[in-house]
Design an enzyme around this catalytic site. Structure first.
Site, PDB file in Angstrom:
ATOM      1  N   ARG A  40       0.856  -1.186   0.000  1.00 42.96           N
ATOM      2  CA  ARG A  40       0.000   0.000   0.000  1.00 42.96           C
ATOM      3  C   ARG A  40       0.891   1.234   0.000  1.00 42.96           C
ATOM      4  NH1 ARG A  40      -5.253   0.244   3.875  1.00 42.96           N
ATOM      5  NH2 ARG A  40      -5.874  -1.360   2.400  1.00 42.96           N
ATOM      6  N   LYS A  64      -6.848 -14.117   6.346  1.00 38.92           N
ATOM      7  CA  LYS A  64      -7.409 -14.249   4.993  1.00 38.92           C
ATOM      8  C   LYS A  64      -6.820 -15.481   4.297  1.00 38.92           C
ATOM      9  CE  LYS A  64      -8.107 -10.296   2.649  1.00 38.92           C
ATOM     10  NZ  LYS A  64      -8.170  -9.266   1.593  1.00 38.92           N
ATOM     11  N   LYS A  76       2.336  -7.876   4.809  1.00 39.68           N
ATOM     12  CA  LYS A  76       1.864  -6.706   4.061  1.00 39.68           C
ATOM     13  C   LYS A  76       3.021  -5.708   4.066  1.00 39.68           C
ATOM     14  CE  LYS A  76      -2.272  -5.359   2.299  1.00 39.68           C
ATOM     15  NZ  LYS A  76      -3.385  -6.140   1.794  1.00 39.68           N
ATOM     16  N   ASP A 111      -1.760  -2.978  -3.985  1.00 42.85           N
ATOM     17  CA  ASP A 111      -2.796  -2.690  -2.998  1.00 42.85           C
ATOM     18  C   ASP A 111      -3.195  -1.237  -3.281  1.00 42.85           C
ATOM     19  OD1 ASP A 111      -3.874  -4.153  -0.412  1.00 42.85           O
ATOM     20  OD2 ASP A 111      -3.738  -2.047   0.103  1.00 42.85           O
ATOM     21  N   LYS A 179     -13.185  -1.020  -9.141  1.00 42.16           N
ATOM     22  CA  LYS A 179     -12.845  -2.246  -9.874  1.00 42.16           C
ATOM     23  C   LYS A 179     -13.739  -3.413  -9.441  1.00 42.16           C
ATOM     24  CE  LYS A 179      -8.430  -2.040  -8.708  1.00 42.16           C
ATOM     25  NZ  LYS A 179      -8.309  -0.716  -8.064  1.00 42.16           N
TER      26      LYS A 179
HETATM   27  N1  LIG Z   1      -9.360  -5.202  -5.939  1.00 43.70           N
HETATM   28  C1  LIG Z   1      -9.345  -6.327  -5.236  1.00 43.70           C
HETATM   29  O1  LIG Z   1      -9.107  -7.408  -5.785  1.00 43.70           O
HETATM   30  C2  LIG Z   1      -9.616  -6.317  -3.765  1.00 43.70           C
HETATM   31  C3  LIG Z   1     -10.200  -5.217  -3.155  1.00 43.70           C
HETATM   32  N2  LIG Z   1     -10.474  -5.231  -1.831  1.00 43.70           N
HETATM   33  C4  LIG Z   1     -11.094  -4.075  -1.172  1.00 43.70           C
HETATM   34  O2  LIG Z   1     -12.330  -3.771  -1.821  1.00 43.70           O
HETATM   35  C5  LIG Z   1     -12.540  -2.355  -1.834  1.00 43.70           C
HETATM   36  C6  LIG Z   1     -12.716  -1.868  -3.266  1.00 43.70           C
HETATM   37  O3  LIG Z   1     -11.556  -2.228  -3.996  1.00 43.70           O
HETATM   38  P1  LIG Z   1     -11.369  -1.764  -5.511  1.00 43.70           P
HETATM   39  O4  LIG Z   1     -12.677  -1.839  -6.222  1.00 43.70           O
HETATM   40  O5  LIG Z   1     -10.211  -2.523  -6.028  1.00 43.70           O
HETATM   41  O6  LIG Z   1     -10.962  -0.260  -5.292  1.00 43.70           O
HETATM   42  P2  LIG Z   1     -11.172   0.976  -6.301  1.00 43.70           P
HETATM   43  O7  LIG Z   1     -10.245   2.034  -5.820  1.00 43.70           O
HETATM   44  O8  LIG Z   1     -11.093   0.515  -7.720  1.00 43.70           O
HETATM   45  O9  LIG Z   1     -12.706   1.396  -6.036  1.00 43.70           O
HETATM   46  C7  LIG Z   1     -13.153   2.035  -4.915  1.00 43.70           C
HETATM   47  C8  LIG Z   1     -14.355   2.869  -5.317  1.00 43.70           C
HETATM   48  O10 LIG Z   1     -14.908   3.457  -4.162  1.00 43.70           O
HETATM   49  C9  LIG Z   1     -15.205   4.814  -4.427  1.00 43.70           C
HETATM   50  N3  LIG Z   1     -15.247   5.559  -3.183  1.00 43.70           N
HETATM   51  C10 LIG Z   1     -14.225   6.058  -2.469  1.00 43.70           C
HETATM   52  N4  LIG Z   1     -14.682   6.711  -1.383  1.00 43.70           N
HETATM   53  C11 LIG Z   1     -16.029   6.605  -1.411  1.00 43.70           C
HETATM   54  C12 LIG Z   1     -17.066   7.041  -0.573  1.00 43.70           C
HETATM   55  N5  LIG Z   1     -16.825   7.768   0.512  1.00 43.70           N
HETATM   56  N6  LIG Z   1     -18.346   6.743  -0.914  1.00 43.70           N
HETATM   57  C13 LIG Z   1     -18.611   6.033  -2.016  1.00 43.70           C
HETATM   58  N7  LIG Z   1     -17.664   5.592  -2.860  1.00 43.70           N
HETATM   59  C14 LIG Z   1     -16.393   5.865  -2.554  1.00 43.70           C
HETATM   60  C15 LIG Z   1     -14.122   5.250  -5.381  1.00 43.70           C
HETATM   61  O11 LIG Z   1     -14.497   6.406  -6.113  1.00 43.70           O
HETATM   62  C16 LIG Z   1     -13.988   4.004  -6.262  1.00 43.70           C
HETATM   63  O12 LIG Z   1     -14.875   4.043  -7.356  1.00 43.70           O
HETATM   64  C17 LIG Z   1     -11.332  -1.739  -1.103  1.00 43.70           C
HETATM   65  O13 LIG Z   1     -11.637  -1.608   0.268  1.00 43.70           O
HETATM   66  C18 LIG Z   1     -10.247  -2.819  -1.277  1.00 43.70           C
HETATM   67  O14 LIG Z   1      -9.292  -2.773  -0.227  1.00 43.70           O
HETATM   68  C19 LIG Z   1     -10.211  -6.354  -1.058  1.00 43.70           C
HETATM   69  C20 LIG Z   1      -9.640  -7.473  -1.602  1.00 43.70           C
HETATM   70  C21 LIG Z   1      -9.258  -7.530  -3.008  1.00 43.70           C
HETATM   71  O1  LIG Z   2      -2.996  -8.598  -3.924  1.00 40.06           O
HETATM   72  C1  LIG Z   2      -2.092  -9.143  -3.260  1.00 40.06           C
HETATM   73  O2  LIG Z   2      -0.887  -9.025  -3.536  1.00 40.06           O
HETATM   74  C2  LIG Z   2      -2.452  -9.999  -2.093  1.00 40.06           C
HETATM   75  C3  LIG Z   2      -3.847  -9.840  -1.615  1.00 40.06           C
HETATM   76  C4  LIG Z   2      -3.999  -8.726  -0.633  1.00 40.06           C
HETATM   77  O3  LIG Z   2      -3.088  -8.027  -0.280  1.00 40.06           O
HETATM   78  C5  LIG Z   2      -5.362  -8.539  -0.107  1.00 40.06           C
HETATM   79  O4  LIG Z   2      -6.246  -9.370  -0.387  1.00 40.06           O
HETATM   80  O5  LIG Z   2      -5.597  -7.545   0.629  1.00 40.06           O
END
Ligand SMILES: NC(=O)C1=CN([C@@H]2O[C@H](COP(=O)(O)OP(=O)(O)OC[C@H]3O[C@@H](n4cnc5c(N)ncnc54)[C@H](O)[C@@H]3O)[C@@H](O)[C@H]2O)C=CC1
Ligand SMILES: O=C(O)CCC(=O)C(=O)O
Length: 366
Positions: A40, A64, A76, A111, A179
């Site tokens: 991160r 996890k 991490k 991250d 995403k």
């Molecule tokens: N991408 C992945 O594979 C994984 C994601 N996560 C978690 O899932 C969550 C989403 O991840 P992503 O979609 O990859 O992130 P991202 O950054 O692509 O999407 C986050 C979305 O939330 C919106 N957002 C931010 N603040 C907001 C608020 N106050 N109210 C409403 N919307 C808001 C942003 O504009 C963005 O569209 C995060 O917490 C991430 O840590 C967890 C495990 C894996």
């Molecule tokens: O995306 C990675 O490298 C591992 C998965 C991870 O950090 C998470 O699921 O929060």
């Protein structure tokens, strides 16, 4: 300091004056295998704040990994810096050297604040990188299996509540159309569901409304924090952590919460409050393990079909956790923690005299 890191195996402070790299790598527990966890990048206001974040996140990865049955432990890393102005190739090469110095004890990737392309630079210095783009031998966008895992989580939850896996005919409130959230929203619309969505990004809101016009379901935009009070069946948090607390629990009208956001509960006690209010909570680190499953699976070479099969296990794990929670009158979060702690305890009892060195699987990439 040792008191602060007393639950962790190793914490490494990385300093490279030539690139300005200030990073911390935390290895929480390697009972199940080498530590794995994303990197991160944030403009933390102090080293203490960065340390606290990396300690909390790396511990979460141990759970996890155990919950998802992957052969990795919890770790991490955090880079202290502003990702919008301080993200340089040199910084990630320097970071890659520090990762390499751990000689296979820590694998990392993207991250919040970092992208797969950043890790193409780190890959020049170490093989202990996961989640690079497909053209570099990685498995590609990990939000695809994460979103699919959320869908399996929703089905397990509906099964527990109503005895069916049917996503259609229900309403869902979604916070965050990034995403993961966008892909979940699209699948729900395809199933003909009613969704209520909010995001701070206007473009994402417009895009989902355009998609809704082409799909059987219906999408309605909700303003900011009004999302907590929406009268939907299931709330799907896919943006920030720490959003389930006294005030938001008060507003919630849903029957369940199942989403991808990491660390949704502000404090553990909020898991209990949800249970008392009769809201079924899908523990975040079980529901959002799809991305982890994909990057951990890269050890065997990228294979999307295999990853999706493994991600399906999220459904069975949740059914088991919900049932243990009811049987033992504990919150679902407590049931998930026990589910993972039992797996860790069983493994730590296993005699591993034959594994004097690292196991051959991990030498494939070293
Ligand atoms: N991408 C992945 O594979 C994984 C994601 N996560 C978690 O899932 C969550 C989403 O991840 P992503 O979609 O990859 O992130 P991202 O950054 O692509 O999407 C986050 C979305 O939330 C919106 N957002 C931010 N603040 C907001 C608020 N106050 N109210 C409403 N919307 C808001 C942003 O504009 C963005 O569209 C995060 O917490 C991430 O840590 C967890 C495990 C894996
Ligand atoms: O995306 C990675 O490298 C591992 C998965 C991870 O950090 C998470 O699921 O929060």
């Amino acid at each position: 300091m040792f008191e602060k890191i007393s639950q962790h195996e190793q914490v490494v402070f990385c300093n490279d004056p030539s690139t300005g790299l200030n990073a911390i790598i935390a290895i929480h527990n390697t009972t199940l295998g080498p530590a794995l966890g994303g990197c991160r990048m944030r403009p933390y206001s102090s080293v203490d704040e960065a340390l606290e974040d990396v300690l909390r996140l790396s511990k979460g990865m141990t759970y996890k990994c155990a919950g998802a049955d992957v052969d990795f432990g919890g770790g991490k890393s955090v880079i202290i810096g502003d990702p919008t102005s301080e993200r340089t190739p040199e910084l990630f090469r320097a970071f890659g050297q520090f990762v390499d110095s751990l000689n296979g004890r820590f694998y990392t990737g993207t991250d919040m604040g970092t992208t797969p392309d950043d890790f193409v630079h780190a890959l020049k210095e170490t093989n202990c990188i996961v989640g690079v783009p497909e053209e570099y031998g990685g498995s590609g966008d990990s939000s695809v299996p994460t979103a699919q895992g959320v869908i399996y989580g929703l089905q397990a939850t509906i099964q527990t509540l109503e005895g069916t896996d049917e996503l259609a005919g229900k309403s869902y409130s979604i916070q965050g159309l990034g995403k993961v959230g966008f892909k979940v929203a699209e699948q729900l619309l395809a199933a003909g569901a009613q969704i209520y969505v909010t995001d701070i990004n206007e473009k994402a809101l417009k895009q989902i409304q355009e998609r809704a016009e082409l799909l059987p379901g219906n999408a309605e935009v909700v303003d900011g924090s009004d999302i907590y009070g929406v009268d939907a069946d299931i709330f799907i948090p896919c943006a920030l952590g720490g959003i389930i607390h006294d005030e938001t629990i008060e507003q919630l009208k849903v029957k369940a919460i199942v989403g991808s956001a990491n660390n949704q509960l502000l404090e553990d006690k909020h898991g209990l409050y949800l249970q008392q209010k009769g809201i079924l909570y899908g523990p975040d680190y079980i529901v959002n393990a799809g991305g982890l499953i994909q990057v951990a699976d890269e050890l065997y070479g990228p294979n999307k079909a295999r990853v999706l099969t493994k991600t399906r296990a999220i459904y069975d794990s949740l059914i088991q956790i919900y049932s243990e929670s009811t049987k033992n009158s504990i919150s679902t979060m407590e049931a998930a923690n026990r589910f993972c702690e039992e797996k860790l305890a069983a493994r730590s009892k296993r005699n591993s005299f034959f594994a004097h060195n690292r196991r051959p699987k991990w030498q494939v990439r070293n």
